[in-house]
Design an enzyme around this catalytic site. Structure first.
Site, PDB file in Angstrom:
ATOM      1  N   TYR A  88      38.071   6.296  32.138  1.00 12.49           N
ATOM      2  CA  TYR A  88      36.809   5.585  31.953  1.00 12.49           C
ATOM      3  C   TYR A  88      37.094   4.250  31.264  1.00 12.49           C
ATOM      4  O   TYR A  88      37.427   4.194  30.084  1.00 12.49           O
ATOM      5  CB  TYR A  88      35.821   6.403  31.118  1.00 12.49           C
ATOM      6  CG  TYR A  88      35.408   7.723  31.723  1.00 12.49           C
ATOM      7  CD1 TYR A  88      35.545   7.973  33.088  1.00 12.49           C
ATOM      8  CD2 TYR A  88      34.876   8.735  30.935  1.00 12.49           C
ATOM      9  CE1 TYR A  88      35.158   9.196  33.633  1.00 12.49           C
ATOM     10  CE2 TYR A  88      34.488   9.951  31.472  1.00 12.49           C
ATOM     11  CZ  TYR A  88      34.644  10.172  32.822  1.00 12.49           C
ATOM     12  OH  TYR A  88      34.261  11.388  33.360  1.00 12.49           O
ATOM     13  N   HIS A 145      41.440  16.324  35.369  1.00 12.62           N
ATOM     14  CA  HIS A 145      40.393  15.637  36.114  1.00 12.62           C
ATOM     15  C   HIS A 145      40.469  15.955  37.599  1.00 12.62           C
ATOM     16  O   HIS A 145      39.464  16.272  38.236  1.00 12.62           O
ATOM     17  CB  HIS A 145      40.525  14.123  35.878  1.00 12.62           C
ATOM     18  CG  HIS A 145      39.223  13.426  35.745  1.00 12.62           C
ATOM     19  ND1 HIS A 145      39.067  12.258  35.029  1.00 12.62           N
ATOM     20  CD2 HIS A 145      37.985  13.721  36.207  1.00 12.62           C
ATOM     21  CE1 HIS A 145      37.806  11.868  35.087  1.00 12.62           C
ATOM     22  NE2 HIS A 145      37.133  12.737  35.797  1.00 12.62           N
ATOM     23  N   PRO A 178      23.703  16.499  34.879  1.00 13.49           N
ATOM     24  CA  PRO A 178      22.531  17.385  34.876  1.00 13.49           C
ATOM     25  C   PRO A 178      21.217  16.642  35.091  1.00 13.49           C
ATOM     26  O   PRO A 178      20.198  17.277  35.378  1.00 13.49           O
ATOM     27  CB  PRO A 178      22.585  18.011  33.487  1.00 13.49           C
ATOM     28  CG  PRO A 178      23.245  16.966  32.637  1.00 13.49           C
ATOM     29  CD  PRO A 178      24.277  16.347  33.523  1.00 13.49           C
ATOM     30  N   GLY A 229      21.110  14.174  37.390  1.00 11.98           N
ATOM     31  CA  GLY A 229      21.218  13.552  38.712  1.00 11.98           C
ATOM     32  C   GLY A 229      21.485  12.067  38.656  1.00 11.98           C
ATOM     33  O   GLY A 229      20.857  11.304  39.388  1.00 11.98           O
ATOM     34  N   GLY A 236      20.577  10.004  36.579  1.00 12.79           N
ATOM     35  CA  GLY A 236      19.374   9.293  36.156  1.00 12.79           C
ATOM     36  C   GLY A 236      18.157   9.530  37.016  1.00 12.79           C
ATOM     37  O   GLY A 236      17.025   9.283  36.586  1.00 12.79           O
ATOM     38  N   PHE A 237      18.349  10.040  38.239  1.00 16.82           N
ATOM     39  CA  PHE A 237      17.208  10.202  39.138  1.00 16.82           C
ATOM     40  C   PHE A 237      16.183  11.182  38.586  1.00 16.82           C
ATOM     41  O   PHE A 237      14.963  10.949  38.696  1.00 16.82           O
ATOM     42  CB  PHE A 237      17.682  10.675  40.517  1.00 16.82           C
ATOM     43  CG  PHE A 237      16.562  10.834  41.507  1.00 16.82           C
ATOM     44  CD1 PHE A 237      16.052   9.729  42.172  1.00 16.82           C
ATOM     45  CD2 PHE A 237      15.993  12.076  41.750  1.00 16.82           C
ATOM     46  CE1 PHE A 237      14.995   9.870  43.070  1.00 16.82           C
ATOM     47  CE2 PHE A 237      14.950  12.219  42.646  1.00 16.82           C
ATOM     48  CZ  PHE A 237      14.452  11.114  43.307  1.00 16.82           C
TER      49      PHE A 237
END
Length: 332
Positions: free
Chosen positions: A58, A124, A219, A221, A223-224
Site C-alpha cells: 500500500y 497477500h 464490508p 462494498g 463505499g457503495f
C-alpha cells in the site's frame, strides 16, 4: 468495544477493525491527507478499534510508515496486521513468495511500523513460481524467531474460478489445506458484504469449524453500501472504482435497491443508525469469529463504523437483508 478472537491462539481484537489502505493507496489521491489519516488512526484506538490492517504494497510502503508514526506512541493498544507477497511496479503487480524475500520484507515492515513484532502476518497472494508450502514455511520461521505472532492468508482473486465454473473460494480452500500442514492458519481475509456474500457458502464455514478468524474485507462494498456515492458522479483516474464494472453509472443505479434495503432497516433501528452501520452489523452477525475491516481515512467515518457494534439486528432485519436482490454487474 466488544472483543473477538482470531485463531486458536485467542488473539483478542476489537470487533470492528480499521482498513488503512484508503489512507495512501487505491482511492482518490487528492483526498489523502497524512495528518487527517493519523488522527483517524488515533480515533480508532480511542474507540477500541484495535486491529489496524495494512500491507507493504500500500503506497507502496507509505501506509506502513504512516502507521509507524502512531505505533511508536501507542503500540500496546494496537493489533498490527500487515501483508507480504506482492510487489508493485509502474503498471503492474507481481507476486514474490521466495523465502529469502519474505524474511527481508518482514524486517523492512518491522522498521517502517516501528515495532518489534507483527501480530498477524498475512500472505497477500501466493507466488505461482514458488510452492506455497515454502513461502508459508518461511513465514512460520518468523513466528519462531519472535518477529510475528500469527499467520493469515488472503483469499485468491476470483477471476480464474469464475471462468472455470468452480466455486468462488475453491482455490483458497485448496491453499488453506496445504499450508495448514506446515503451520496453523490464524486468520483468513476475504471479501464479505451484503452485496458480496459468497464467502458464506464454504470459506466462512471452513474457518468456523477450525477456530480460524475471518477478516471481512470490503464490508462496505468499497463505499457503495454507505449510500454516500452518487451514480454518475465519477471517480478520479487513480481511484480503483473508476475501472470497476460495478461502479459504472449504470450498475450503481441498478444496485440502488440494495442501499434502499439497508436504509429501511436503519430507519427501523432508529437513533441515527446509518446504512453503513447496518451493513457492518450484518457482517458481525455472520459469526463470532468474523471481524469486519472497513477502510476509512477520516475520524468521523471511523467513529460511525465503530458504532455498528451497538446495532443489534433482529431476525426480521436479517431476513430482509438476506432477501435483497443480488448485486448486478461483474465484480471482476
Amino acid at each position: 468495544m466488544e472483543r473477538r478472537t482470531i485463531g486458536a491462539g485467542a488473539l483478542a481484537v476489537g470487533a470492528v477493525g480499521l482498513g488503512c489502505m484508503p489512507m495512501s493507496w487505491a482511492y482518490s489521491g487528492s483526498r489523502q491527507r497524512g495528518d487527517e489519516s493519523l488522527r483517524a488512526v488515533h480515533r480508532a484506538l480511542d474507540l477500541g478499534v484495535t486491529l489496524l490492517d495494512t500491507a507493504d504494497m500500500y503506497g507502496p510502503f507509505t501506509n506502513e510508515l504512516l502507521l509507524g508514526r502512531v505505533l511508536r506512541e501507542r503500540r500496546a493498544e494496537a493489533f498490527v496486521s500487515t501483508k507480504v507477497g506482492l510487489l508493485v511496479g509502474e503498471q503492474h503487480i507481481v507476486a514474490n513468495g521466495r523465502p529469502g524475500y519474505v524474511k527481508r520484507a518482514c524486517d523492512a515492515s518491522l522498521r517502517r511500523l516501528q515495532t518489534d513484532v507483527i501480530d498477524l502476518y498475512q500472505l497477500h497472494r501466493a507466488d505461482p513460481e514458488v510452492p506455497i508450502e515454502e513461502t508459508w514455511g518461511a513465514m512460520a520461521e518468523l513466528v519462531r524467531a519472535g518477529k510475528v505472532r500469527a499467520l493469515g492468508l488472503c483469499a485468491v482473486g476470483a477471476r480464474g474460478g469464475r471462468r472455470s465454473g468452480a466455486r468462488l473460494h475453491d482455490a483458497t480452500l485448496r491453499q488453506l489445506r496445504r499450508v495448514q500442514q506446515v503451520f496453523p492458519v490464524s486468520a483468513v481475509q476475504a471479501e464479505l458484504s451484503v452485496w458480496s456474500p459468497e464467502a458464506l457458502e464454504s470459506l466462512l464455514p471452513w474457518c468456523a469449524a477450525r477456530g480460524v478468524g475471518f477478516l471481512a474485507a470490503m464490508p462496505l462494498g468499497n463505499g457503495f453500501l454507505t449510500g454516500t456515492l452518487t451514480p454518475g458522479e465519477g471517480f478520479e483516474p487513480d481511484d480503483l472504482r473508476a475501472r470497476h464494472p460495478r461502479f459504472t453509472a449504470e450498475m450503481m443505479a441498478a444496485n440502488q435497491p440494495i442501499v434502499a434495503g439497508l436504509r429501511r432497516v436503519a430507519a427501523r433501528r432508529g437513533d441515527g443508525v446509518t446504512a453503513a452501520q447496518v451493513a457492518l452489523a450484518w457482517v458481525l452477525a455472520q459469526g463470532a469469529h468474523v471481524v469486519p475491516v472497513p477502510g476509512a481515512k477520516q475520524g468521523r467515518w471511523v467513529a460511525e463504523n465503530a458504532g455498528s457494534v451497538e446495532v443489534r439486528l433482529s431476525a426480521e432485519d436479517l431476513a430482509e437483508l438476506g432477501g435483497l436482490p443480488a448485486a448486478q454487474g461483474s465484480w471482476d
